[in-house]
Design a protein around this motif. Structure first.
Motif, PDB file in Angstrom:
ATOM      1  N   ALA A  58       0.724  -1.148   0.004  1.00 22.42           N
ATOM      2  CA  ALA A  58      -0.285  -0.031  -0.227  1.00 22.42           C
ATOM      3  C   ALA A  58       0.710   1.328  -0.050  1.00 22.42           C
ATOM      4  O   ALA A  58       0.301   2.540   0.292  1.00 22.42           O
ATOM      5  N   ASN A  59       2.286   1.111  -0.260  1.00 21.32           N
ATOM      6  CA  ASN A  59       3.153   2.414  -0.369  1.00 21.32           C
ATOM      7  C   ASN A  59       3.437   3.038   0.909  1.00 21.32           C
ATOM      8  O   ASN A  59       3.717   4.145   0.911  1.00 21.32           O
ATOM      9  N   TRP A  60       3.244   2.237   1.928  1.00 23.28           N
ATOM     10  CA  TRP A  60       4.002   2.788   3.285  1.00 23.28           C
ATOM     11  C   TRP A  60       5.254   2.289   3.482  1.00 23.28           C
ATOM     12  O   TRP A  60       5.715   1.519   2.860  1.00 23.28           O
ATOM     13  N   THR A  61       6.173   3.516   3.976  1.00 20.56           N
ATOM     14  CA  THR A  61       7.548   3.060   4.475  1.00 20.56           C
ATOM     15  C   THR A  61       7.312   2.319   5.676  1.00 20.56           C
ATOM     16  O   THR A  61       6.465   2.724   6.604  1.00 20.56           O
ATOM     17  N   VAL A  62       8.085   1.370   5.801  1.00 19.07           N
ATOM     18  CA  VAL A  62       7.953   0.170   6.986  1.00 19.07           C
ATOM     19  C   VAL A  62       9.120  -0.188   7.879  1.00 19.07           C
ATOM     20  O   VAL A  62      10.171  -0.522   6.855  1.00 19.07           O
ATOM     21  N   GLU A  63       8.995   0.093   9.121  1.00 23.29           N
ATOM     22  CA  GLU A  63      10.066  -0.189   9.784  1.00 23.29           C
ATOM     23  C   GLU A  63       9.706  -1.585  10.657  1.00 23.29           C
ATOM     24  O   GLU A  63       8.602  -1.473  11.298  1.00 23.29           O
ATOM     25  N   ILE A  64      10.412  -2.626  10.584  1.00 25.02           N
ATOM     26  CA  ILE A  64      10.149  -3.745  11.319  1.00 25.02           C
ATOM     27  C   ILE A  64      10.889  -3.835  12.664  1.00 25.02           C
ATOM     28  O   ILE A  64      12.102  -4.123  12.705  1.00 25.02           O
ATOM     29  N   ALA A  65      10.406  -3.870  13.911  1.00 29.78           N
ATOM     30  CA  ALA A  65      11.218  -4.351  15.150  1.00 29.78           C
ATOM     31  C   ALA A  65      10.948  -5.477  15.674  1.00 29.78           C
ATOM     32  O   ALA A  65       9.941  -6.154  15.995  1.00 29.78           O
ATOM     33  N   PRO A  66      12.153  -6.211  15.615  1.00 28.33           N
ATOM     34  CA  PRO A  66      12.033  -7.680  15.863  1.00 28.33           C
ATOM     35  C   PRO A  66      11.301  -7.975  17.340  1.00 28.33           C
ATOM     36  O   PRO A  66      11.752  -7.146  18.291  1.00 28.33           O
ATOM     37  N   GLY A  67      10.918  -9.051  17.653  1.00 27.88           N
ATOM     38  CA  GLY A  67      10.636  -9.405  18.970  1.00 27.88           C
ATOM     39  C   GLY A  67      11.651 -10.098  19.542  1.00 27.88           C
ATOM     40  O   GLY A  67      12.688 -10.073  19.074  1.00 27.88           O
ATOM     41  N   ARG A  68      11.288 -10.779  20.644  1.00 30.81           N
ATOM     42  CA  ARG A  68      12.233 -11.431  21.476  1.00 30.81           C
ATOM     43  C   ARG A  68      12.604 -12.610  20.962  1.00 30.81           C
ATOM     44  O   ARG A  68      11.883 -13.317  20.437  1.00 30.81           O
ATOM     45  N   ARG A  69      14.101 -12.905  20.868  1.00 31.57           N
ATOM     46  CA  ARG A  69      14.360 -14.201  20.310  1.00 31.57           C
ATOM     47  C   ARG A  69      14.486 -15.387  21.105  1.00 31.57           C
ATOM     48  O   ARG A  69      15.533 -15.615  21.674  1.00 31.57           O
ATOM     49  N   VAL A  70      13.215 -15.611  21.432  1.00 27.76           N
ATOM     50  CA  VAL A  70      13.136 -16.958  22.191  1.00 27.76           C
ATOM     51  C   VAL A  70      12.602 -18.150  21.271  1.00 27.76           C
ATOM     52  O   VAL A  70      11.900 -17.990  20.087  1.00 27.76           O
ATOM     53  N   ALA A  71      12.685 -19.231  21.747  1.00 27.37           N
ATOM     54  CA  ALA A  71      12.255 -20.592  20.818  1.00 27.37           C
ATOM     55  C   ALA A  71      10.730 -20.500  21.395  1.00 27.37           C
ATOM     56  O   ALA A  71      10.239 -20.365  22.252  1.00 27.37           O
ATOM     57  N   ASP A 120      -6.962  -8.310   6.497  1.00 27.55           N
ATOM     58  CA  ASP A 120      -8.128  -7.961   5.321  1.00 27.55           C
ATOM     59  C   ASP A 120      -8.881  -7.025   6.015  1.00 27.55           C
ATOM     60  O   ASP A 120      -9.272  -6.167   5.391  1.00 27.55           O
ATOM     61  N   LEU A 121      -9.203  -6.997   7.244  1.00 26.54           N
ATOM     62  CA  LEU A 121      -9.936  -5.835   7.967  1.00 26.54           C
ATOM     63  C   LEU A 121      -9.188  -4.524   8.015  1.00 26.54           C
ATOM     64  O   LEU A 121      -9.739  -3.502   8.217  1.00 26.54           O
ATOM     65  N   MET A 122      -7.838  -4.651   8.185  1.00 26.39           N
ATOM     66  CA  MET A 122      -6.813  -3.589   8.117  1.00 26.39           C
ATOM     67  C   MET A 122      -6.823  -3.019   6.608  1.00 26.39           C
ATOM     68  O   MET A 122      -6.398  -1.607   6.689  1.00 26.39           O
ATOM     69  N   ARG A 123      -6.891  -3.673   5.705  1.00 26.24           N
ATOM     70  CA  ARG A 123      -6.409  -3.115   4.423  1.00 26.24           C
ATOM     71  C   ARG A 123      -7.108  -1.960   4.108  1.00 26.24           C
ATOM     72  O   ARG A 123      -6.521  -1.117   3.404  1.00 26.24           O
ATOM     73  N   PRO A 124      -8.464  -1.917   4.135  1.00 25.03           N
ATOM     74  CA  PRO A 124      -9.150  -0.592   3.421  1.00 25.03           C
ATOM     75  C   PRO A 124      -8.515   0.667   4.267  1.00 25.03           C
ATOM     76  O   PRO A 124      -8.570   1.563   3.476  1.00 25.03           O
ATOM     77  N   ALA A 125      -8.250   0.519   5.319  1.00 21.95           N
ATOM     78  CA  ALA A 125      -7.727   1.768   6.132  1.00 21.95           C
ATOM     79  C   ALA A 125      -6.106   2.332   5.652  1.00 21.95           C
ATOM     80  O   ALA A 125      -6.060   3.392   5.418  1.00 21.95           O
ATOM     81  N   ILE A 126      -5.623   1.296   5.082  1.00 20.23           N
ATOM     82  CA  ILE A 126      -4.001   1.391   4.958  1.00 20.23           C
ATOM     83  C   ILE A 126      -3.959   2.082   3.471  1.00 20.23           C
ATOM     84  O   ILE A 126      -3.057   2.600   2.873  1.00 20.23           O
ATOM     85  N   VAL A 127      -5.180   1.508   2.515  1.00 22.65           N
ATOM     86  CA  VAL A 127      -5.307   2.005   1.130  1.00 22.65           C
ATOM     87  C   VAL A 127      -5.850   3.211   1.207  1.00 22.65           C
ATOM     88  O   VAL A 127      -6.158   3.881  -0.288  1.00 22.65           O
ATOM     89  N   GLY A 128      -6.431   3.792   2.336  1.00 25.66           N
ATOM     90  CA  GLY A 128      -7.290   5.177   2.381  1.00 25.66           C
ATOM     91  C   GLY A 128      -8.474   4.974   2.085  1.00 25.66           C
ATOM     92  O   GLY A 128      -9.421   6.154   2.055  1.00 25.66           O
ATOM     93  N   ASP A 129      -9.177   3.718   2.082  1.00 24.37           N
ATOM     94  CA  ASP A 129     -10.690   3.906   1.779  1.00 24.37           C
ATOM     95  C   ASP A 129     -11.407   3.876   3.141  1.00 24.37           C
ATOM     96  O   ASP A 129     -12.582   4.672   2.986  1.00 24.37           O
ATOM     97  N   THR A 130     -11.026   3.752   4.153  1.00 21.61           N
ATOM     98  CA  THR A 130     -11.781   3.932   5.631  1.00 21.61           C
ATOM     99  C   THR A 130     -10.529   4.481   6.333  1.00 21.61           C
ATOM    100  O   THR A 130      -9.428   4.546   6.122  1.00 21.61           O
TER     101      THR A 130
END
Length: 324
Positions: free
Chosen positions: A23-36, A282-292
């Motif tokens: 959806a053309n956002w710049t995205v940073e991913i902060a990793p979670g805790r490295r546990v098994a 799927d519920l998030m998608r309309p908001a990130i593309v600007g429809d809602t």
């Protein structure tokens, strides 16, 4: 360009990052805790419709899963062979990580709390799991509800001859187990996972379970299991049957969307988890593309989690163990 911080690099965080990049956002991913992740060693049944949903978000040709014959044994109905996905959970997560990076998401350092400062990001997606980061964030209160019932898995591993064809058996109420999966993986590994009721301490000998499964599978199914070798040492994973995490408070300016295990968990963990994540994306998608609006997406995702929590509490979630 709009910017987003995704907290967590598990299935939920990676699929969210992929959807945001598309959806053309710049995205940073902060990793979670490295546990098994203990449950990753078990067999995970993911429905074909959920795999289709994953590919709709991340694209086709993902590694980590394949289609094979599955023999289903369910009550008094005759055993039936159907095509079904066989999933290698760690390999699928690695494939999603590669896809997110290929699309331009940037992996940064882990965060100790949710970054809620005004205008730090246009959106924060908390996919860190289990409400850990929310509980460390000023201004947010975390409430966790867990079911009294527990979901217990036992897994044995082994090998199976030189036959190159993968297959799976999925059964209910065989040998005293609520549900049982036996999988021959493409590379020759063999895994048997048993789910038991919360009041059952151990499911018994794996060889007794195999005997019961061979009887239920019939002549052709039993022949296929003939050269199976299992290690008698088992791995155990125990968790509440269902878990709902609610976050209350007034974030300071930055929209916050929570998805994945930090929102809702129901058994069986990995299969149900992916189905829920696909629904949340799927519920998030309309908001990130600007429809809602983003608040509309938050409300829709929270309402979905409430419905799944209610279904788990009245027992309907337990009906889909063969194909979560």
């Amino acid at each position: 360009m709009r910017s987003a911080m995704v907290l967590g690099d598990g299935p939920a965080g990676l699929l969210a990052a992929i959807a945001l990049r598309r959806a053309n956002w710049t995205v940073e991913i902060a990793p979670g805790r490295r546990v098994a992740r203990a449950h990753h060693g078990h067999i995970h049944q993911i429905a074909a419709t959920t795999i289709a949903g994953i590919e709709a978000i991340a694209g086709r040709d993902l590694a980590g899963w394949s289609v094979a014959d599955q023999l289903r044994i369910d009550g008094d109905a005759p055993p039936a062979v159907v095509p079904a996905p066989i999933v290698d959970a760690p390999a699928l997560v690695r494939a999603l990580s590669r896809r997110a990076i290929e699309l331009g998401a940037v992996v940064t350092s882990p965060r100790a709390a949710i970054p809620m400062a005004r205008q730090a990001f246009g959106l924060v997606v908390d996919a860190s799991g289990s409400g850990v980061l929310a509980s460390r964030t000023a201004g947010l209160d975390v409430a966790i509800d867990e079911s009294d019932a527990t979901d217990i898995c036992w897994t044995w591993r082994g090998s199976f001859g030189d036959d190159a064809l993968p297959w799976m058996i999925a059964a209910r109420n065989v040998g005293g187990a609520a549900s049982l999966w036996l999988c021959r993986h493409p590379e020759g590994r063999c895994t048997m996972t048993v789910r038991t009721a919360g009041d059952v301490e151990r499911p018994g000998s794996p060889f007794r379970l195999l005997d019961s499964l061979m009887l239920a599978a019939g002549h052709d199914g039993a022949r296929r299991m003939g050269s199976l070798r299992l290690d008698c040492t088992s791995a155990r994973h125990c968790a509440p049957y269902a878990r709902r995490v609610e976050v209350r408070g007034a974030p300071c300016g930055t929209p916050l969307i929570r998805i994945g295990d930090g929102l809702i968990q129901t058994a069986p963990r990995f299969g149900q988890g992916f189905a829920q994540i696909v629904e949340q994306i799927d519920l998030m998608r309309p908001a990130i593309v600007g429809d809602t609006s983003l608040p509309d997406a938050v409300a829709a995702i929270e309402a979905s989690a409430d419905r799944r929590w209610l279904a788990a509490m009245i027992g309907s979630a337990s009906k889909s163990l063969l194909a979560a």
